[in-house]
Design a protein around this motif. Structure first.
Motif, short mmCIF file in Angstrom:
data_model
loop_
_atom_site.label_atom_id
_atom_site.label_comp_id
_atom_site.label_asym_id
_atom_site.label_seq_id
_atom_site.Cartn_x
_atom_site.Cartn_y
_atom_site.Cartn_z
N UNK A 155 8.61 -9.83 0.71
CA UNK A 155 7.34 -9.26 1.15
C UNK A 155 6.27 -9.38 0.08
N UNK A 156 6.65 -9.26 -1.20
CA UNK A 156 5.69 -9.47 -2.29
C UNK A 156 5.11 -10.87 -2.18
N UNK A 157 5.99 -11.85 -2.05
CA UNK A 157 5.54 -13.25 -2.00
C UNK A 157 4.77 -13.57 -0.73
N UNK A 158 5.16 -12.97 0.39
CA UNK A 158 4.43 -13.21 1.64
C UNK A 158 2.99 -12.72 1.54
N UNK A 159 2.81 -11.56 0.94
CA UNK A 159 1.45 -11.02 0.79
C UNK A 159 0.64 -11.87 -0.17
N UNK A 160 1.23 -12.25 -1.31
CA UNK A 160 0.49 -13.09 -2.26
C UNK A 160 0.21 -14.47 -1.69
N UNK A 161 1.13 -15.02 -0.92
CA UNK A 161 0.90 -16.32 -0.31
C UNK A 161 -0.32 -16.26 0.61
N UNK A 182 -3.57 -8.01 -1.34
CA UNK A 182 -3.15 -7.74 -2.71
C UNK A 182 -2.60 -6.32 -2.81
N UNK A 183 -3.21 -5.42 -2.07
CA UNK A 183 -2.73 -4.03 -2.00
C UNK A 183 -1.35 -3.97 -1.36
N UNK A 184 -1.15 -4.72 -0.29
CA UNK A 184 0.16 -4.80 0.34
C UNK A 184 1.20 -5.31 -0.66
N UNK A 185 0.84 -6.36 -1.40
CA UNK A 185 1.76 -6.91 -2.40
C UNK A 185 2.12 -5.86 -3.44
N UNK A 186 1.14 -5.05 -3.84
CA UNK A 186 1.40 -4.01 -4.82
C UNK A 186 2.36 -2.96 -4.26
N UNK A 187 2.14 -2.55 -3.00
CA UNK A 187 3.08 -1.61 -2.37
C UNK A 187 4.48 -2.19 -2.33
N UNK A 232 2.57 -13.28 12.90
CA UNK A 232 3.99 -13.48 12.61
C UNK A 232 4.47 -12.62 11.44
N UNK A 233 3.66 -12.45 10.40
CA UNK A 233 4.14 -11.73 9.22
C UNK A 233 3.94 -10.21 9.37
N UNK A 234 2.73 -9.66 9.27
CA UNK A 234 2.63 -8.20 9.39
C UNK A 234 2.91 -7.65 10.78
N UNK A 235 2.44 -8.33 11.83
CA UNK A 235 2.54 -7.77 13.18
C UNK A 235 3.91 -7.99 13.82
N UNK A 236 4.69 -8.93 13.29
CA UNK A 236 6.03 -9.15 13.83
C UNK A 236 7.09 -8.75 12.80
N UNK A 237 7.08 -9.42 11.63
CA UNK A 237 8.11 -9.15 10.64
C UNK A 237 8.05 -7.72 10.12
N UNK A 238 6.88 -7.30 9.67
CA UNK A 238 6.77 -5.95 9.11
C UNK A 238 6.98 -4.90 10.19
#
Length: 394
Positions: A155-161, A182-187, A232-238
Motif C-alpha cells: 500500500x505504501x508503494x501503491x500510493x507513492x506510485x 502522499x498522506x495515504x502513503x504516510x498512513x 482499482x486501487x482505493x475503491x476496490x483493493x482498499x
C-alpha cells in the motif's frame, strides 16, 4: 425480457430502469476535510496502550535519513519506490510527507519504476500458493500479521506510485490530489511499522513466509489511466480491506491475541479515509472528463475483469462514500427485480379500462419518468430480498 414486459402489453417502454439499473450517487466522506487538515501523525510505534510516538533510538534513525538529492515530493516518492528495506521505506515515507506538510517541497516531476524495489524475501508466489498457517513455522497470529504487513508494504508503494506516475499530469490534477496520496502513503507506512513491530514481538520477521504479488499486478494494469487507478486501487483493493478488517480482528481475538487484534482494528478504521480519497477524486476526475462516475466504474470493473465478491462491510463502504449498487451485483439484481415487480403491478392495475372504455396505460407511462421508477421503497424492498438471498446462501 424484463419482468413485467409481457404483462404490460407494451414491451419494456413503460420503465427503462427495469432493464437498465439507475445507479445511486456516490457521496464524499464527511470526515475527509478533517483528515486532510489534521496534524501530522507521529504515533508510529505500538505501546502498551496503543499507538505512541517513536522511541529516542528510532528518532535518531529518522534524522539520519539520506534524501540522495531528492528535492520535490515526486522525487522523494521515486526514492521510496526504489528502497527495498520495508523499515527504511516507511521512515523515508514519513520524512518526505513531513517535508511536504512543512511546505519545504514543491510537487515536482519524476518517473516511477516498473516495479518497486523489494527485499530478497519474502518469495513472491501466486495467491493460491501462499501457505496456510499449518504449512509454515509461524503461529496463527504471526501468519495473519505477516499477510497484513505485506499488504501495508504494498500500500505504501501503491500510493507513492500514484503520486510519482501521475506527477507528469500535474497541470490537469490539483496539488491536493498528490497531497492526499502522499498522506495515504504516510498512513500506510505507520500501519506497516506497527505490523513489523508486532511480528518481531512474536518472534518472526517480514519474509518468514512467501507472499503474493497480486496488488502490484493491479497497479501495473492501471498505469495509463487516472480513473482506472482510482477505481482499482482505493475503491476496490482498499475497500476489500474494509471488508476483511473486522473478520481479521475476530480471528486474532479467537487466537487469544488481543494486542494484534487492536492493531488490526486501528488499521481497519483508518482505511476508511483511503477509500474515501479514491471516491472523492474519482468523482472529481469523472466530472472533469464529462463521464458518469457510476457507468465509468462499472466499465472499469468489466475492463479489469474484476468480479467483486462478498461478504462486504456495507457500513464502512457506505461511510467511505461507495454506494452498494456500484459493487454488489446481487443487491443490484435484487433492486432491478424489485422495481420490475412493483412496476408490473402498477401497469397491471392501470390497464383496467376507464368508464369511457379508454386505457390508462399511456397516461401512466407519460406520468412516470425513468428516475421515478426507483423510489426509495423499491430500494428498501431490494435490500430485504438481497438479505434473504444472503441468508439462504450462508
Amino acid at each position: 425480457m424484463p419482468a413485467g414486459a409481457a404483462a404490460s402489453g407494451g414491451g419494456n417502454r413503460f420503465c427503462s430502469s427495469v432493464a437498465v439499473h439507475a445507479f445511486s450517487d456516490a457521496q464524499e466522506w464527511t470526515g475527509l476535510q478533517a483528515w486532510r487538515t489534521g496534524s501530522l501523525n507521529e504515533f508510529r510505534s505500538w505501546g502498551p496502550e496503543g499507538p505512541m510516538k517513536l522511541s529516542s533510538l528510532e528518532m535518531v534513525r529518522e534524522r539520519n535519513l539520506d534524501g540522495k538529492g531528492a528535492s520535490s515530493l515526486a522525487e522523494w516518492g521515486a526514492l521510496v519506490l526504489g528502497t527495498p528495506n520495508p523499515v527504511d521505506k516507511a521512515f523515508l515515507t514519513h520524512h518526505a510527507f513531513r517535508l511536504w506538510v512543512d511546505g519545504s517541497l514543491p510537487l515536482g516531476v519524476s518517473q516511477a519504476p516498473d516495479s518497486p524495489a523489494r527485499p530478497a524475501k519474502p518469495e513472491l508466489v501466486h495467491p493460491r500458493k501462499v501457505p496456510q498457517p499449518k504449512g509454515t513455522s509461524l503461529s496463527p497470529s504471526a501468519h495473519a500479521l505477516h499477510n497484513l504487513a505485506h499488504i501495508e508494504l504494498n500500500a505504501i508503494d501503491l500510493a507513492w506510485d500514484t503520486v510519482v506516475r501521475f506527477s507528469t499530469a500535474s497541470r490537469d490534477l490539483d496539488d491536493q490530489f498528490f497531497a492526499d496520496f502522499a498522506h495515504v502513503a504516510d498512513d500506510e507506512s505507520r500501519h506497516c511499522l506497527w505490523c513489523l513491530q508486532r511480528l518481531s514481538e512474536l518472534g518472526f520477521s517480514y519474509g518468514s513466509m512467501p507472499a503474493h504479488n497480486l496488488l502490484l499486478r493491479d497497479c501495473q494494469k492501471t498505469t495509463g489511466s487516472v480513473t482506472a487507478r482510482l477505481a482499482v486501487i482505493p475503491m476496490m483493493q482498499e475497500a476489500r480491506g474494509l471488508d476483511a478488517g473486522p473478520r481479521l480482528v475476530e480471528r486474532l481475538m479467537g487466537f487469544g491475541d488481543a494486542r494484534s487484534a487492536s492493531i488490526a482494528k486501528h488499521i481497519a478504521e483508518e482505511e476508511v479515509a483511503h477509500v474515501a480519497v479514491g471516491v472523492s477524486w474519482f468523482l472529481s476526475v469523472c466530472k472533469q472528463l464529462g463521464m458518469n462516475p457510476a457507468s465509468r466504474f462499472q466499465d472499469l470493473m468489466l475492463e479489469s475483469e474484476v468480479q467483486l465478491k462478498g461478504p462486504f462491510n456495507y457500513l464502512a463502504r457506505s461511510t467511505a462514500g461507495l454506494p452498494r449498487d456500484w459493487y454488489d451485483s446481487a443487491y443490484r439484481k435484487a433492486t432491478v427485480e424489485a422495481a420490475a415487480a412493483v412496476t408490473t403491478n402498477k401497469v397491471a392495475e392501470s390497464t383496467h379500462n376507464t368508464e369511457d372504455g379508454t386505457s390508462n396505460v399511456d397516461a401512466s407511462i407519460s406520468n412516470n419518468s425513468t428516475t421515478s421508477c426507483l423510489p426509495e421503497v423499491y430500494k428498501r424492498l431490494a435490500l430485504v430480498v438481497a438479505m434473504e438471498n444472503e441468508n439462504a446462501e450462508s
